[in-house]
Design a protein around this motif. Structure first.
Motif: not given
Ligand code: HEM
Length: 202
Positions: A49-55, A69-77, A146-158
């Motif tokens: 869902l995080l990847l979908c929101s970033l797409a 863009i209306a979906f972006r917030r919903q997918l993030g939540l 923009r912290i969503v990008y480092p968050v994504l990298l941290v999730v991938l590391l996890h």
């Protein structure tokens, strides 16, 4: 009616019994380690869902349809909600709600601490995703999000830390993440808008 409380209890027990059987059936269908299956799938759900929101932003740029863009917030939540369920399932099914073990695991296993950092990042994004925060933070809102990008990298590391030997699935998620990060680089974004402009002019 002499015992309305008992009747209500009986009624509720009878009405919820099928749900309980359903729950037992579902747990049995998940195999010998249902807790682990749930934790893993909820974690993957949060990542997808995080990847979908970033797409959504690249899709909006590509198609010029602002509806994405209306979906972006919903997918993030939803991603945040799945991450909370992932943690809850871990605490309930794998640790039996033993919070002392949880604290020890956070200290002993770096991948857990990394997951916690990612969850905190998602929490910050979720609580500041409303219009009120957007107004209050002004220009700083975009910077913060923009912290969503480092968050994504941290999730991938996890995830990499967890799957280590079986990194095939991880590589697919990492490739999608890399593509999404690449298309947000200013130079590539400029080229894409040029292409889009040319396509629109034809
Ligand atoms: C305090 C926060 C977190 C904790 C304690 C935690 C804990 C765990 C644990 C214990 C596993 C491995 C389960 C196993 O033995 O297979 C795992 C896997 C995973 N977690 Fe987390 N996690 C956290 C946050 C997150 C977040 C925020 C995300 C995504 C947004 C996430 C995504 C994943 C993924 C994708 C996997 C791999 C699942 C698989 O093997 O298929 N986790 N996590």
């Amino acid at each position: 009616m002499r015992y309305p409380g008992w009747r209500l209890l009986l009624f509720l027990s009878a009405a919820s019994a099928p749900c309980y059987w359903l729950y037992l059936g579902a747990i049995a269908a998940l195999g010998p380690d249902p807790g682990k299956v749930l934790v893993d799938n909820l974690g993957q759900g949060a990542l997808v869902l995080l990847l979908c929101s970033l797409a959504m932003t690249p899709l909006q740029r590509l198609t010029s349809w602002s509806g994405w863009i209306a979906f972006r917030r919903q997918l993030g939540l939803w991603s945040f909600s799945y991450a909370v369920l992932h943690l809850t399932a871990y605490l309930y099914f794998l640790l039996g709600l033993d919070f002392t073990s949880f604290t020890l695991e956070l200290i002993d296993r770096p991948y857990m601490a990394v997951g916690a950092i990612a969850l905190l990042g998602l929490l910050v994004l979720a609580v500041t995703s409303n219009r009120w925060s957007m107004r209050k933070l002004g220009k700083r809102w975009k910077k913060l999000h923009r912290i969503v990008y480092p968050v994504l990298l941290v999730v991938l590391l996890h995830m990499l830390w967890v799957v280590r030997a079986d990194a095939g699935r991880w590589a697919i998620y990492a490739a999608i993440a890399a593509a999404l990060l690449l298309v947000r680089l200013p130079s590539i974004e400029r080229k894409l808008s040029c292409l889009q402009g040319k396509a629109g002019a034809k």
